[in-house]
Design a protein around this motif. Structure first.
Motif: not given
Ligand code: ZN
Ligand code: FAD
Ligand code: MLT
Length: 473
Positions: A331-333, A381-383, A388-390, A428-431
């Motif tokens: 669900i999350r993914e 997202g990864h709280l 966050l994916h805002y 945060a993580e995507h570059g």
């Molecule tokens: Zn992510």
């Protein structure tokens, strides 16, 4: 013969004619995953070994042709596809997909950079170990791309980002020389740690061709819970309790807003999404236990009891089987795919100190809705990592392409200014890729940018490695 024709001829000699693609449908290599940009390549080159990569880079450098390293092409920031000029070579690592060695005593595995993440996870599992990096794109992203972006994912709260999992690298530098830094050492203070320059450099400093990664013992039990929480403040309180109760057993802590979950329910009706209709926020938590499943359950039950007593969990389910656990994680993914199904969207992959996230969301939601009435926030997202994916979806019934075209720049400015006020990060993580390359200078210190430029100039003076990504060309 033109320089480009001569180069293509040399590339054919290096990797074999069938591994130099110039005609036909090159969409999988020239269009980014989000379909934000479609570029044009001089050629897509698919080397099969590190010496071949080195020879390709040397030939391109001699012809002054720039190179775009590419793994699974699942990146989120338009960093792995060529620009529209038709003068860049895409260097695809996917033929280099072998596990080289697994050293059980040293808890390390050495692999080719084009190894697909899921294949790497499975090879480790087969040998009785855990390789903890986990992303929804793991069926197609490669370890080279994960290192290139310093990918995060859903296990960072316990195991760290890709950087933290890497002990050594093999790299072909911009001059076409091979640096064998494939060390499995956990201690090595012999000067600058070059590995860390290449990790997260998004292909702008060299091509990663191999990597030595850390292994972990496989936990005895992994339990997953899905909890409804009354507010984002409550989710942060639950995170604190989870750290207290589970310690290093806490391996995943993801938050999902109601609208994000509603998109999964709408676009993937075969998935049963608990709680989303009644509650504003839900959380997925994972407890990995090295003792036993019974112990894992006991710890989880104590945590959930304490959380309910404190009022920060209102309802929860704990998976009874691996299949149920997978369904809850699924669900999350599925949120990124559900968002893509809903239409074009604006992504903000931001990080902020965990404790300040609720305040940030309340304040920024209000600012956004005042300025862009009807905008639909997809927040998840990864709280556990403060990431966050805002994201924002266009208002319902509005032309999505027009909304994106007209509103993306002012909306990004509003969100990123808020991120600055909270001393957070705009990626945060995507570059950075090319999507954020013009935005970065507004949010990073000039001193930091100067040092980054000095590194780029020192390692790639001809600016041939993925130019225009991370730093402006
Ligand atoms: Zn992510
Ligand atoms: P690519 O997209 O091919 O390349 C990404 C960047 O790395 C480019 O700049 C490229 O030039 C460079 N690069 C690629 N290979 C090399 C190499 N061998 N040497 C040097 N540079 C190289 N990301 C997260 O961080 N966390 C998530 O949870 C997450 N979830 C995702 C879920 C979905 C459904 C999708 C589609 C993407 C997700 N991503 C996530 C983004 C993406 O999967 C990661 O950025 C991943 O690390 C990219 O790997 P790749 O092999 O596809 O790299
Ligand atoms: C995720 O956590 O699902 C990803 O980083 C992908 C996304 O943001 O779309």
């Amino acid at each position: 013969m033109s320089t480009h024709t001569q180069l293509i001829e040399s590339l054919r000699q290096i990797v074999g004619a069938s591994n130099v693609l110039t005609d036909g449908d090159l969409t999988p290599w020239v269009q980014d995953w989000r379909k934000r940009e479609t570029g044009k390549a001089l050629a897509v080159v698919r080397p099969g070994s590190t010496p071949e990569v080195a020879a390709v880079v040397k030939a391109c450098a001699a012809a002054r042709v720039s190179i775009v390293p590419q793994g699974g092409n699942t990146g989120m920031v338009v960093g792995s596809t060529p620009d529209a000029s038709g003068t860049q070579v895409v260097l695809s690592l996917t033929r280099m997909n072998k596990v080289r060695t697994l050293d059980a005593g040293n808890l390390t595995i050495t692999v080719d950079a084009g190894c697909v993440l899921q294949n790497l996870q499975e090879a480790c599992e087969k040998a009785g170990f855990l390789f903890p990096l986990s992303l929804a794109s793991e069926g197609s992203c490669t370890i080279g791309g994960n290192l290139g972006t310093n990918a995060g994912g859903t296990q960072v709260v316990r195991y760290g980002n890709t950087r933290d999992l890497c002990l050594g690298l093999e790299v072909v530098n911009a001059q076409g020389e091979i640096w064998d830094g494939l060390s499995g050492l956990r201690k090595d203070n012999t000067g600058y740690d070059l590995r860390h320059l290449f990790i997260g450099s998004e292909g702008t400093l060299g091509v990663i061709t191999g990597a030595t990664m850390k292994l972990y013992p496989m936990p005895k039990s992994q339990l997953t819970a899905f909890a409804a929480v009354p507010s984002l403040e409550a989710a942060v309180e639950l995170l604190g309790l989870a750290h207290q109760h589970l310690g290093s057993g806490l391996t995943g802590f993801e938050v999902m807003g109601q609208f994000a979950l509603s998109l999964v329910a709408k676009h993937f009706p075969q998935q049963r999404v608990p709680f989303w209709q009644e509650h504003a926020w839900c959380v997925v938590l994972e407890n990995s236990d090295n003792e036993s499943e019974a112990h894992a359950r006991e710890c989880f039950e104590r945590l959930l009891e304490a959380a309910m007593e404190a009022g920060c969990v209102v309802d929860a389910v704990v998976a009874e089987s691996m299949a149920q656990a997978h369904a809850l994680w699924h669900i999350r993914e599925s949120i990124p795919m559900a968002q893509a199904e809903e239409g074009l969207n604006i992504k903000h992959d931001i990080s902020i100190n965990v404790s300040r996230i609720p305040e940030f969301v309340t304040e920024t939601n209000a600012l956004l809705l005042e300025r862009f009435p009807g905008a639909r926030m997809v927040v998840y997202g990864h709280l556990g990592d403060g990431n966050l994916h805002y994201n924002v979806q266009a208002p319902e019934n509005e032309d999505q392409a027009r909304f994106l075209n007209e509103q993306e720049t002012p909306m990004n400015a509003l969100v990123y200014e808020a991120v600055d006020r909270y001393r957070g990060s705009i990626s945060a993580e995507h570059g950075v890729g090319s999507l954020k390359v013009n935005t970065l200078p507004k949010h990073k210190s000039p001193v930091a940018l100067d040092m980054m430029r000095a590194i780029k100039q020192g390692l790639d003076p001809q600016n041939l490695m993925n130019p225009g990504r991370v730093l402006k060309a």
